[in-house]
Scaffold this motif. Sequence first.
Motif, PDB file in Angstrom:
ATOM      1  N   VAL A  18       0.861  -1.183   0.000  1.00  0.00           N
ATOM      2  CA  VAL A  18       0.000   0.000   0.000  1.00  0.00           C
ATOM      3  C   VAL A  18       0.894   1.228   0.000  1.00  0.00           C
ATOM      4  CG1 VAL A  18      -1.784   1.275   1.247  1.00  0.00           C
ATOM      5  CG2 VAL A  18      -1.788  -1.231   1.279  1.00  0.00           C
ATOM      6  N   GLU A  19       0.573   2.185  -0.847  1.00  0.00           N
ATOM      7  CA  GLU A  19       1.369   3.406  -0.909  1.00  0.00           C
ATOM      8  C   GLU A  19       1.318   4.150   0.418  1.00  0.00           C
ATOM      9  OE1 GLU A  19       0.072   5.829  -4.092  1.00  0.00           O
ATOM     10  OE2 GLU A  19       0.697   4.424  -5.673  1.00  0.00           O
ATOM     11  N   GLU A  20       2.400   4.851   0.714  1.00  0.00           N
ATOM     12  CA  GLU A  20       2.435   5.654   1.926  1.00  0.00           C
ATOM     13  C   GLU A  20       1.418   6.791   1.817  1.00  0.00           C
ATOM     14  OE1 GLU A  20       4.212   5.288   4.796  1.00  0.00           O
ATOM     15  OE2 GLU A  20       4.726   3.326   3.963  1.00  0.00           O
ATOM     16  N   PRO A  21       0.764   7.151   2.918  1.00  0.00           N
ATOM     17  CA  PRO A  21      -0.217   8.245   2.874  1.00  0.00           C
ATOM     18  C   PRO A  21       0.483   9.596   2.771  1.00  0.00           C
ATOM     19  CG  PRO A  21       0.105   7.528   5.122  1.00  0.00           C
ATOM     20  CD  PRO A  21       0.906   6.579   4.264  1.00  0.00           C
ATOM     21  N   PRO A  22      -0.242  10.626   2.380  1.00  0.00           N
ATOM     22  CA  PRO A  22       0.345  11.972   2.378  1.00  0.00           C
ATOM     23  C   PRO A  22       0.836  12.355   3.768  1.00  0.00           C
ATOM     24  CG  PRO A  22      -1.751  11.941   1.202  1.00  0.00           C
ATOM     25  CD  PRO A  22      -1.625  10.616   1.883  1.00  0.00           C
ATOM     26  N   ALA A  23       1.803  13.210   3.832  1.00  0.00           N
ATOM     27  CA  ALA A  23       2.360  13.650   5.113  1.00  0.00           C
ATOM     28  C   ALA A  23       1.278  14.275   5.986  1.00  0.00           C
ATOM     29  CB  ALA A  23       3.483  14.656   4.873  1.00  0.00           C
ATOM     30  N   GLY A  24       1.324  13.946   7.264  1.00  0.00           N
ATOM     31  CA  GLY A  24       0.402  14.547   8.219  1.00  0.00           C
ATOM     32  C   GLY A  24      -0.910  13.817   8.396  1.00  0.00           C
ATOM     33  N   VAL A  25      -1.149  12.749   7.638  1.00  0.00           N
ATOM     34  CA  VAL A  25      -2.401  11.998   7.775  1.00  0.00           C
ATOM     35  C   VAL A  25      -2.336  11.143   9.040  1.00  0.00           C
ATOM     36  CG1 VAL A  25      -3.854  10.200   6.776  1.00  0.00           C
ATOM     37  CG2 VAL A  25      -2.857  11.960   5.315  1.00  0.00           C
ATOM     38  N   THR A  26      -3.328  11.282   9.899  1.00  0.00           N
ATOM     39  CA  THR A  26      -3.386  10.519  11.148  1.00  0.00           C
ATOM     40  C   THR A  26      -4.831  10.087  11.403  1.00  0.00           C
ATOM     41  OG1 THR A  26      -3.753  12.515  12.480  1.00  0.00           O
ATOM     42  CG2 THR A  26      -1.458  11.813  12.160  1.00  0.00           C
ATOM     43  N   GLY A  27      -5.035   9.449  12.542  1.00  0.00           N
ATOM     44  CA  GLY A  27      -6.381   9.129  13.004  1.00  0.00           C
ATOM     45  C   GLY A  27      -7.156   8.228  12.064  1.00  0.00           C
ATOM     46  N   LEU A  28      -8.458   8.496  11.964  1.00  0.00           N
ATOM     47  CA  LEU A  28      -9.341   7.672  11.145  1.00  0.00           C
ATOM     48  C   LEU A  28      -8.925   7.693   9.678  1.00  0.00           C
ATOM     49  CD1 LEU A  28     -11.846   5.918  10.798  1.00  0.00           C
ATOM     50  CD2 LEU A  28     -13.226   8.014  10.729  1.00  0.00           C
ATOM     51  N   ALA A  29      -8.472   8.845   9.186  1.00  0.00           N
ATOM     52  CA  ALA A  29      -8.046   8.932   7.791  1.00  0.00           C
ATOM     53  C   ALA A  29      -6.878   7.991   7.519  1.00  0.00           C
ATOM     54  CB  ALA A  29      -7.658  10.371   7.449  1.00  0.00           C
ATOM     55  N   LEU A  30      -5.987   7.835   8.488  1.00  0.00           N
ATOM     56  CA  LEU A  30      -4.856   6.927   8.326  1.00  0.00           C
ATOM     57  C   LEU A  30      -5.342   5.477   8.284  1.00  0.00           C
ATOM     58  CD1 LEU A  30      -1.715   6.840   8.215  1.00  0.00           C
ATOM     59  CD2 LEU A  30      -1.771   6.455  10.698  1.00  0.00           C
ATOM     60  N   ALA A  31      -6.285   5.142   9.167  1.00  0.00           N
ATOM     61  CA  ALA A  31      -6.845   3.786   9.168  1.00  0.00           C
ATOM     62  C   ALA A  31      -7.561   3.490   7.855  1.00  0.00           C
ATOM     63  CB  ALA A  31      -7.801   3.616  10.346  1.00  0.00           C
ATOM     64  N   GLU A  32      -8.322   4.461   7.349  1.00  0.00           N
ATOM     65  CA  GLU A  32      -9.020   4.270   6.080  1.00  0.00           C
ATOM     66  C   GLU A  32      -8.027   4.100   4.931  1.00  0.00           C
ATOM     67  OE1 GLU A  32     -12.016   3.723   5.351  1.00  0.00           O
ATOM     68  OE2 GLU A  32     -13.402   4.701   6.738  1.00  0.00           O
ATOM     69  N   HIS A  33      -6.917   4.820   4.986  1.00  0.00           N
ATOM     70  CA  HIS A  33      -5.926   4.724   3.918  1.00  0.00           C
ATOM     71  C   HIS A  33      -5.381   3.307   3.806  1.00  0.00           C
ATOM     72  CE1 HIS A  33      -2.568   5.880   1.290  1.00  0.00           C
ATOM     73  NE2 HIS A  33      -1.824   5.088   2.055  1.00  0.00           N
ATOM     74  N   TYR A  34      -5.041   2.708   4.928  1.00  0.00           N
ATOM     75  CA  TYR A  34      -4.416   1.387   4.898  1.00  0.00           C
ATOM     76  C   TYR A  34      -5.430   0.244   4.865  1.00  0.00           C
ATOM     77  CZ  TYR A  34       0.275   3.241   5.711  1.00  0.00           C
ATOM     78  OH  TYR A  34       1.477   3.887   5.583  1.00  0.00           O
ATOM     79  N   PHE A  35      -6.590   0.430   5.501  1.00  0.00           N
ATOM     80  CA  PHE A  35      -7.501  -0.699   5.689  1.00  0.00           C
ATOM     81  C   PHE A  35      -8.924  -0.438   5.207  1.00  0.00           C
ATOM     82  CE2 PHE A  35      -4.458  -0.761   9.345  1.00  0.00           C
ATOM     83  CZ  PHE A  35      -3.662  -1.789   8.857  1.00  0.00           C
TER      84      PHE A  35
END
Length: 311
Positions: A18-35
């Motif tokens: 999975v591509e790395e998320p944009p810088a500064g992404v945390t919380g629920l947005a980070l979970a949605e990005h990976y999963f």
Amino acid sequence: MSDSEEEYSYDEDMEVTVEEPPAGVTGLALAEHYFGPLLSPIAATPANWTAYTEHRRGANAEYKNVFHRRKRSISDSIAPIEVELGLENGTLRQCICILDRLVERDDVNPRNADALVRIYSPAAPKYIDVHIKYHCRSRFYEIEWFYSLGYKIYNRISGSPTDYLSPSLNGSPSLWHCRGGWQSICWGFFDDKGNYGPKWHRSEVADMGLHEEGVLDVHEALFGPIETPPRDDADALLAYRRKLVATVRLLFAALGIDYGVACTEDETDERPYDFMLEGLADKWVGIRAACGFQLSSDAEAARRGKEERRY
């Protein structure tokens, strides 16, 4: 025959990146990005969702993820539940990691099994560990049989993903999943006290440890809270029952145990074809009862089981 990871070897493990998320992404947005997509994620702090994401990523890196191991017994047991719940392909399988698994077989059926898996919630920053210890072996006159199956809910993400607490296996199988935060699902064994040789018979000692309150706790941890429908709304009540039954079946399926459970009178139960969870003719592993309902045939099955245990 023994396999410390998985007894079927149809496909090679899939490599998933999975591509790395944009810088500064945390919380629920980070979970949605990976999963993602997550299932109606519940409200939680950004710190909780970030901890969940890092914990789950760490587990996937260290252990084997079920969705990345297609056509295996665990994956095959979970896939139908995804269909029944109307979920996208892999929604539940990608939530499950195999922490430890040993299966020794007599040709086809397991002789010994000791397995621990983790189910990350697709809706909340939580996870559940599920464990089984199992033995079944035919002797000249007798059958050695004992097992216990249990779970532990982690409502708060903490520590390393490689840290897990195996249940204590001291004493009777009835005690194995009753300590250290573990909860019993079911257990059983054949009592051999004074029961051996040519006169040996199946003297089963067993119980269902899971009850409705526990089922609701598991559902809340995995899918969020569920509202009880009005008793006079037959369609809503059936949908509610199916969701609870699927929740319990998922605990079994995460260990590769496919137990089909009827929710209406015109459906039938389907016992697991390899693991023997019930030592006599009756189906006492009461998944329906644990979910708060029974079918008309259950009373007769219980009566026959009671009669069989008299001899």
